[in-house]
Design a protein around this motif. Structure first.
Motif, PDB file in Angstrom:
ATOM      1  N   GLY A 178       0.810  -1.204   0.000  1.00  0.00           N
ATOM      2  CA  GLY A 178       0.000   0.000   0.000  1.00  0.00           C
ATOM      3  C   GLY A 178       0.845   1.255   0.000  1.00  0.00           C
ATOM      4  N   TYR A 179       0.185   2.396  -0.204  1.00  0.00           N
ATOM      5  CA  TYR A 179       0.844   3.700  -0.181  1.00  0.00           C
ATOM      6  C   TYR A 179       0.129   4.607   0.811  1.00  0.00           C
ATOM      7  CZ  TYR A 179       3.215   2.293  -4.493  1.00  0.00           C
ATOM      8  OH  TYR A 179       3.981   1.627  -5.423  1.00  0.00           O
ATOM      9  N   ASN A 180       0.870   5.066   1.803  1.00  0.00           N
ATOM     10  CA  ASN A 180       0.356   6.042   2.765  1.00  0.00           C
ATOM     11  C   ASN A 180       0.720   7.431   2.238  1.00  0.00           C
ATOM     12  OD1 ASN A 180       1.388   7.211   5.994  1.00  0.00           O
ATOM     13  ND2 ASN A 180      -0.690   7.195   5.208  1.00  0.00           N
ATOM     14  N   THR A 181      -0.114   7.961   1.338  1.00  0.00           N
ATOM     15  CA  THR A 181       0.226   9.204   0.637  1.00  0.00           C
ATOM     16  C   THR A 181       0.119  10.441   1.514  1.00  0.00           C
ATOM     17  OG1 THR A 181      -2.048   9.397  -0.194  1.00  0.00           O
ATOM     18  CG2 THR A 181      -0.471   8.246  -1.583  1.00  0.00           C
ATOM     19  N   THR A 182      -0.504  10.318   2.690  1.00  0.00           N
ATOM     20  CA  THR A 182      -0.576  11.451   3.617  1.00  0.00           C
ATOM     21  C   THR A 182       0.578  11.449   4.611  1.00  0.00           C
ATOM     22  OG1 THR A 182      -1.967  10.197   5.141  1.00  0.00           O
ATOM     23  CG2 THR A 182      -3.091  11.510   3.447  1.00  0.00           C
ATOM     24  N   PHE A 183       1.327  10.343   4.670  1.00  0.00           N
ATOM     25  CA  PHE A 183       2.488  10.201   5.557  1.00  0.00           C
ATOM     26  C   PHE A 183       2.144  10.440   7.018  1.00  0.00           C
ATOM     27  CE2 PHE A 183       4.102  11.283   1.357  1.00  0.00           C
ATOM     28  CZ  PHE A 183       4.985  10.235   1.142  1.00  0.00           C
ATOM     29  N   ASP A 184       0.943   9.991   7.410  1.00  0.00           N
ATOM     30  CA  ASP A 184       0.546  10.135   8.806  1.00  0.00           C
ATOM     31  C   ASP A 184       0.678   8.828   9.581  1.00  0.00           C
ATOM     32  OD1 ASP A 184      -1.493   8.636   7.741  1.00  0.00           O
ATOM     33  OD2 ASP A 184      -3.102  10.067   8.215  1.00  0.00           O
ATOM     34  N   ALA A 185       1.131   7.748   8.887  1.00  0.00           N
ATOM     35  CA  ALA A 185       1.338   6.434   9.506  1.00  0.00           C
ATOM     36  C   ALA A 185       0.064   5.868  10.114  1.00  0.00           C
ATOM     37  CB  ALA A 185       2.446   6.506  10.565  1.00  0.00           C
ATOM     38  N   GLU A 186      -1.083   6.308   9.641  1.00  0.00           N
ATOM     39  CA  GLU A 186      -2.356   5.856  10.218  1.00  0.00           C
ATOM     40  C   GLU A 186      -3.223   5.099   9.223  1.00  0.00           C
ATOM     41  OE1 GLU A 186      -4.338   9.110  12.041  1.00  0.00           O
ATOM     42  OE2 GLU A 186      -2.811   9.398  13.585  1.00  0.00           O
ATOM     43  N   GLY A 187      -2.676   4.728   8.095  1.00  0.00           N
ATOM     44  CA  GLY A 187      -3.459   3.979   7.118  1.00  0.00           C
ATOM     45  C   GLY A 187      -2.950   4.240   5.720  1.00  0.00           C
ATOM     46  N   ASN A 188      -3.466   3.491   4.765  1.00  0.00           N
ATOM     47  CA  ASN A 188      -3.072   3.645   3.369  1.00  0.00           C
ATOM     48  C   ASN A 188      -4.223   4.233   2.559  1.00  0.00           C
ATOM     49  OD1 ASN A 188      -0.349   2.162   3.337  1.00  0.00           O
ATOM     50  ND2 ASN A 188      -1.717   0.697   4.322  1.00  0.00           N
ATOM     51  N   GLN A 189      -3.867   5.124   1.646  1.00  0.00           N
ATOM     52  CA  GLN A 189      -4.870   5.681   0.747  1.00  0.00           C
ATOM     53  C   GLN A 189      -4.975   4.860  -0.545  1.00  0.00           C
ATOM     54  OE1 GLN A 189      -2.610   7.829   2.536  1.00  0.00           O
ATOM     55  NE2 GLN A 189      -4.386   7.783   3.906  1.00  0.00           N
ATOM     56  N   LEU A 190      -3.932   4.117  -0.850  1.00  0.00           N
ATOM     57  CA  LEU A 190      -3.920   3.298  -2.058  1.00  0.00           C
ATOM     58  C   LEU A 190      -3.398   1.904  -1.731  1.00  0.00           C
ATOM     59  CD1 LEU A 190      -2.418   5.860  -4.615  1.00  0.00           C
ATOM     60  CD2 LEU A 190      -4.765   4.977  -4.624  1.00  0.00           C
TER      61      LEU A 190
END
Length: 252
Positions: A178-190
């Motif tokens: 996955g990719y955590n595009t928000t870089f908040d380490a709280e989940g993946n957006q993709l």
């Protein structure tokens, strides 16, 4: 709510990315092979780390940390008992290692504080160990914060074939991540297989009717609640005991 999306018919630029998931699907890297005086095979690879901007959705660039400029890294494949030699060069701006699953000496495990330890930018190290045990394994960076180094793209597949081989088949590697595009380490957006989300919707996986198909399926997902336990090629003995639901296991 306004995260990366795939509009109808739109795709990413695979040429600019430098890799195409359709090609990664059947791309097994057997290394440079030679024969040792004792008759064993020596397999050698050159792997480098680099920082790459990858288009993970149309118009969405992700600052990835990569092995050999691709996500996932190359699929390294060998046979049980081979001597493996991996020359790793860190061309990234960040410290990295190569940590192989399987069983081998701690000095070759690619973890901080043991053996070569952390490989700083510009440094090169050689990992050398015997291929064991056979099976489907991983390799990834083991520098802290570990989840971020993996989530940024520092992983690949490591296959050790059994000495006796397997029946011929149309073989494929599928790496789930996955990719955590928000870089908040709280989940993946993709979520993706072999680098790019929804790729096989545009380029379906084709197989031949009546032919044996073998898929090597790997889950290297981070920042997800169901991703907290893995084994490193260890074997266990199963001892069923009396009573419902009672099982005893021992292993190394």
């Amino acid at each position: 709510m306004s995260g990366p999306t795939f509009r109808q018919g739109s795709t990413v630029d695979h040429v600019a990315n430098g890799f195409n998931p359709s090609e990664l699907l059947r791309d097994f890297d057997y290394g440079t092979v030679s024969t040792l005086p004792d008759g064993r095979l020596l397999r050698e690879w050159e792997v480098f780390a680099s920082d790459e901007d990858i288009e993970v959705a149309p118009g969405v660039q992700f600052p990835a940390w990569t092995f050999n400029s691709r996500v996932p890294g190359p699929t390294l494949r060998c046979t049980e008992g081979d001597l493996l030699r991996v020359s790793f060069t860190n061309g990234s701006a960040h410290p990295h290692t190569m940590h192989f699953h399987g069983i081998h000496p701690a000095e070759m495990d690619g973890i901080p504080g043991v053996g070569p330890g952390i490989i700083e930018p510009g440094q090169t190290v050689t990992y050398e160990f015997d291929a064991a045990p056979f099976g489907l394994h991983l390799y990834h960076c083991h520098v802290s914060p570990l989840a971020e180094h993996i989530a940024r793209g520092m992983y690949g597949t490591f296959i050790i074939d059994p000495k006796q081989g397997r029946p011929p088949a149309d073989e494929m590697i599928m790496v789930m991540h996955g990719y955590n595009t928000t870089f908040d380490a709280e989940g993946n957006q993709l979520y993706a297989v072999n680098g790019i989300p929804f790729h096989y919707m545009h380029e379906p996986v084709r197989v031949t009717r009546g032919e044996l198909v073998r898929v090597y399926l790997v889950n290297i997902l981070e920042y997800d609640p169901i991703n907290s336990f893995h084994l490193h090629g260890n074997f266990f003995d199963y001892y069923p005991t009396q009573g419902p639901g009672k099982v005893a296991m021992s292993g190394c």
